[in-house]
Write an enzyme that holds these catalytic residues in place. Structure first.
Site, PDB file in Angstrom:
ATOM      1  CB  ILE A 230     110.434  94.980  37.801  1.00  0.00           C
ATOM      2  CG1 ILE A 230     109.838  94.881  36.594  1.00  0.00           C
ATOM      3  CG2 ILE A 230     112.067  95.146  37.648  1.00  0.00           C
ATOM      4  CD1 ILE A 230     109.780  96.209  35.720  1.00  0.00           C
ATOM      5  CB  THR A 232     104.236  88.380  38.931  1.00  0.00           C
ATOM      6  OG1 THR A 232     103.573  88.929  40.178  1.00  0.00           O
ATOM      7  CG2 THR A 232     105.371  87.840  39.067  1.00  0.00           C
ATOM      8  N   GLY A 233     101.970  89.791  37.169  1.00  0.00           N
ATOM      9  CA  GLY A 233     100.500  90.197  36.862  1.00  0.00           C
ATOM     10  C   GLY A 233      99.708  88.918  36.630  1.00  0.00           C
ATOM     11  CB  SER A 235      98.294  88.164  31.631  1.00  0.00           C
ATOM     12  OG  SER A 235      98.740  89.460  31.638  1.00  0.00           O
ATOM     13  N   GLY A 236     101.250  87.669  33.208  1.00  0.00           N
ATOM     14  CA  GLY A 236     102.440  87.297  33.126  1.00  0.00           C
ATOM     15  C   GLY A 236     103.582  87.890  34.046  1.00  0.00           C
ATOM     16  CB  VAL A 237     106.844  87.176  35.257  1.00  0.00           C
ATOM     17  CG1 VAL A 237     107.443  86.409  34.046  1.00  0.00           C
ATOM     18  CG2 VAL A 237     107.845  87.493  36.202  1.00  0.00           C
ATOM     19  CB  VAL A 238     106.892  92.811  34.334  1.00  0.00           C
ATOM     20  CG1 VAL A 238     107.457  93.953  33.671  1.00  0.00           C
ATOM     21  CG2 VAL A 238     105.453  92.474  34.125  1.00  0.00           C
ATOM     22  CE  LYS A 252     102.114  92.051  31.378  1.00  0.00           C
ATOM     23  NZ  LYS A 252     100.373  92.176  31.579  1.00  0.00           N
ATOM     24  CG  ASP A 349      93.214  92.104  37.550  1.00  0.00           C
ATOM     25  OD1 ASP A 349      92.693  91.891  38.473  1.00  0.00           O
ATOM     26  OD2 ASP A 349      94.382  91.564  37.299  1.00  0.00           O
TER      27      ASP A 349
END
Length: 570
Positions: A230, A232-233, A235-238, A252, A349
């Site tokens: 759903i 990405t950021g 530091s990771g994918v959600v 995440k 961020d």
């Protein structure tokens, strides 16, 4: 059924070891660039329509040791003398061509085990070697000018010696192969044992839950599929994951970067979100970690992010009231981090993608992978107005392009004011409906520079607003333009000129009071609205109708001002 020519670009295949192009319809000549294929061990060009002389470059390919097949073509001329250099070659087939001359160039090829020169026009005496005397007549057929001399006793002796040498070579190869297989088997067994131990360690999970709910880590991992992504950021994918009790979580999975970077982002989120609570900050429900995966569990928020609201398929559908509530909620969250947490926290961020929207579009600040604890230069705590910088280092390049404050590219320290700048960019994004790096903006300028240029040229401030926000009543236009002025205080180039987030909250509240009964439209029409908050005064003045040339926002503790006309670049 390949046809056409062998192009000169064949020379670029300098790592090629085997080339099979037999039984096609390739015509023309073999390009001399074949010499650049310096690692070629096998070349099969048989059964094509190649013509002309055999290029001498083939004889210079010292790596040819397995096979060279040029049969069933239309080659003419003699065998190049350079073929005598193919001392490693095992199989050579030149049959069914139009070749002439003698076979002397092949007499020194000691490693040949198969040679076919039939159906050509070769002539002269066959090389007087045991190999040629033992060639089947079928491999020499239809060469009318070839003849053979009788073999003498010395040739027999040489032949027997050659046989013994070959047998010794074969035995050496077999022995070496057996030893290699034994060593390979031992290596595979050791690697398998190590892999099993590593897998056992990787399957060992460490978990901490801040809420009581039924959670199976195996079911969580099974649902981390591409169809459940759903967002990405940094530091990771959600992922969106349903758990057995019917609840839906946002999980995440941290990016697998270098161990230090991955561990730092993971610990940042745990250390920050695990110890704070605020209605506008995403709630961390728990985390799980093993050697290969690091997972964070959050509340699932159904309305996506502020970025998707502004730029997604239904982009710009939110009314001004919704957008205002979102930016006010984010301001509250940052004010809490900067002023109510001890020590204060720098998010690092702030951007529209990291503002998630829950039921009723309530905003939640998320993605604390780049967050840092700040320390006051003067020893002030989190609630002081003392400017803080990131702990343990003077500079830290972190954030997202388009949102990062100017000090990221200079020798200035990164402080809470860096978050204020990023927040100002988010407010501009909300007001204009444009991404900070929107490539469709005039001259390709970033959003903040485009707005500055527009106002410096004495353009109407209302022209930069999102088209879906235009045409509103005068009080609403007044609110949006006053919010624009606040955003420009936040994006001041000098960090010291930016307001604190506590002051930003106060100014936003004065622009659009929470209780509508407090709004005095008569006062608005006269251009004045005054209040006090946090032991400091806030005054917002604007002419009515909504300003075209001039608007000023001042705040006592921040000493900030912005003018829409002649001083807009300052």
């Amino acid at each position: 059924m390949l046809s056409g020519l062998l192009t000169h670009s064949i020379g670029s295949l300098n790592e090629l070891t085997k080339l099979y192009l037999g039984k096609n319809q390739i015509n023309g000549r073999i390009p001399s660039e074949i010499l650049s294929c310096s690692k070629l061990q096998l070349l099969d060009l048989g059964s094509n329509r190649l013509a002309g002389e055999i290029p001498k470059e083939l004889g210079l390919l010292s790596s040819l040791e397995i096979s060279l097949n040029l049969s069933h073509n239309q080659f003419s001329g003699e065998i190049p003398s350079e073929f005598s250099s193919l001392g490693k070659l095992g199989v050579l087939d030149l049959s069914h061509n139009k070749l002439t001359g003698n076979l002397d160039a092949l007499s020194s090829l000691q490693n040949l085990v198969s040679l076919n020169v039939s159906f050509n026009g070769f002539s002269g005496e066959l090389p007087n070697t045991p190999f040629f005397h033992k060639l089947p007549l079928s491999d020499l057929a239809e060469n009318q000018g070839l003849y053979i001399t009788a073999i003498n006793s010395s040739d027999k002796t040489q032949s027997e010696s050659h046989k013994k040498s070959v047998m010794k070579l074969v035995m050496s190869i077999l022995l070496s192969t057996s030893v290699a297989l034994v060593l390979l088997t031992v290596y595979v067994l050791i690697r398998s044992h190590i892999a099993n131990e590593s897998r056992a360690q990787a399957d060992s999970w460490e978990m901490t839950l801040y809420q009581k709910f039924d959670l199976s880590i195996d079911e969580i991992v099974m649902n981390l599929t591409s169809s459940n992504v759903i967002g990405t950021g940094s530091s990771g994918v959600v992922y969106k994951v349903s758990i057995p009790n019917g609840e839906i979580l946002a999980v995440k999975k941290m990016w697998l970067l270098t161990s230090s970077e991955e561990s730092r982002a993971f610990e940042n989120e745990i250390g920050t979100l695990g110890s704070i609570r605020h209605k506008n900050i995403i709630r961390l429900l728990g985390w799980g970690s093993n050697r290969n995966l690091k997972l964070l569990f959050y509340d699932y928020l159904p309305n996506g992010s502020l970025s998707s609201l502004l730029h997604g398929s239904g982009k710009g559908k939110a009314e001004w009231e919704t957008r205002y509530d979102v930016i006010l909620g984010v301001a509250h969250a940052l004010s809490y981090l900067h002023h109510d947490c001890v020590p204060s926290i720098i998010h690092g961020d702030v951007k529209a993608m990291n503002v998630l929207l829950g039921p009723g579009f309530q905003p939640y600040l998320a993605d604390f992978g780049l967050a840092r604890i700040a320390t006051g230069n003067g020893g002030g705590g989190g609630g002081d107005d003392t400017e803080n910088s990131m702990q343990g280092q003077r500079h830290y390049l972190a954030g997202s392009y388009g949102y990062m404050a100017p000090e990221h590219a200079s020798m200035q320290p990164i402080t809470e004011k860096s978050d204020v700048y990023s927040y100002g960019i988010v407010v501009l994004e909300v007001l204009t409906g444009s991404h900070p790096l929107d490539p469709t903006l005039p001259m390709g300028a970033p959003l903040v520079q485009w707005v500055r240029n527009h106002l410096a040229n004495k353009g109407d401030p209302s022209d930069i607003l999102d088209s879906k926000l235009k045409g509103r009543s005068d009080p609403t236009m007044h609110e949006m333009l006053q919010t624009l002025a606040v955003s420009f205080l936040c994006v001041s180039t000098k960090a010291s000129d930016r307001p604190t987030m506590k002051d930003v909250v106060a100014m936003l509240k004065e622009i659009k009071p929470i209780e509508s009964s407090r709004v005095d439209h008569d006062v608005l029409k006269k251009g004045g609205l005054t209040s006090a908050s946090h032991s400091s005064s806030t005054t917002i003045k604007s002419p009515s109708p909504p300003p075209r040339n001039n608007a000023v926002v001042t705040h006592g503790s921040s000493n900030c001002s912005y003018n829409f006309s002649d001083e807009s670049n300052s």
